[in-house]
Design an enzyme around this catalytic site. Structure first.
Site, PDB file in Angstrom:
ATOM      1  CG  HIS A  17      -7.838  -0.686   0.081  1.00  0.00           C
ATOM      2  ND1 HIS A  17      -9.028  -0.747  -0.459  1.00  0.00           N
ATOM      3  CD2 HIS A  17      -6.862  -0.444  -0.958  1.00  0.00           C
ATOM      4  CE1 HIS A  17      -8.776  -0.514  -1.892  1.00  0.00           C
ATOM      5  NE2 HIS A  17      -7.589  -0.183  -2.186  1.00  0.00           N
ATOM      6  CE  LYS A  41      -8.935   4.819 -10.264  1.00  0.00           C
ATOM      7  NZ  LYS A  41      -8.607   3.821  -9.477  1.00  0.00           N
ATOM      8  NE  ARG A  89      -3.225  -4.704  -6.695  1.00  0.00           N
ATOM      9  CZ  ARG A  89      -4.077  -4.147  -7.402  1.00  0.00           C
ATOM     10  NH1 ARG A  89      -5.444  -4.345  -7.148  1.00  0.00           N
ATOM     11  NH2 ARG A  89      -3.897  -3.255  -8.352  1.00  0.00           N
ATOM     12  CB  SER A 127     -11.877  -1.333  -5.290  1.00  0.00           C
ATOM     13  OG  SER A 127     -11.234  -0.748  -4.225  1.00  0.00           O
TER      14      SER A 127
END
Ligand code: PNS
Length: 158
Positions: A17, A41, A89, A127
């Site tokens: 990040h 979430k 990614r 994360s």
């Protein structure tokens, strides 16, 4: 003035990040890191902690960290931003990220999304991986900025 928003849960912020923040901050006049408060979430860290962790890092001067609730496009409008920044990614991210970009464009016609390919060394990083490693007191070097290691482990370690 080009104002961009880099939104996410940042639960917690990772080196990946931070790399995106630094690179995007070079391209836009102002970059707002938008920390989502009520994610679908359940987050491991409170929104305050997630904002505090990002603010602890040495960020470029044109970066601001703000939490938001509700629709991203409303947050963008409130902050006079019409550019979204997201990191990509791998190809597996692409479909979901395009969906977000299209939905936001549908909700706000002048909203454009800019994808930044994550630096190669962070291509595997997320994360959730960080949380898993921290939970079992693993080494967070190179995954999360050094200054956050103990804070993250204090909260998550079992
Ligand atoms: O990196 P993340 O945690 O997957 O980020 C997801 C985020 C914050 C970009 C997305 O959940 C979001 O924008 N939520 C706010 C609600 C919203 O606007 N939904 C419609 C567009 S997805």
């Amino acid at each position: 003035m080009k104002i961009a928003v880099y939104p996410g849960s940042f639960d917690p912020v990772t080196c990946g990040h931070l790399d995106v923040i630094k690179r995007a901050a070079k391209v836009f006049d102002k970059l707002i890191v938008g920390v989502l408060v009520n994610s679908e979430k359940e987050c491991a860290f409170s929104s305050k902690m997630r904002v505090d962790m990002i603010e602890k890092l040495s960020l470029p001067q044109n970066v601001e960290v703000i939490s938001f609730d509700g629709l991203l496009v409303n947050f963008m409008r409130e902050n006079n931003a019409n550019i979204l920044v997201r990191g990509l990614r791998a190809v597996s991210d692409y479909e979901y990220e395009c969906q977000i970009a299209w939905i936001n464009k549908k909700l706000m016609a002048n909203c454009d999304t800019f994808f930044i390919p994550t630096a190669e060394e962070y291509a595997y990083l997320s994360s959730s991986i960080v949380r898993e490693i921290a939970r079992y007191n693993g080494d967070l070097t190179g995954l999360v900025p050094e200054e956050l290691h103990s804070l993250i482990k204090d909260k998550l370690e079992v």
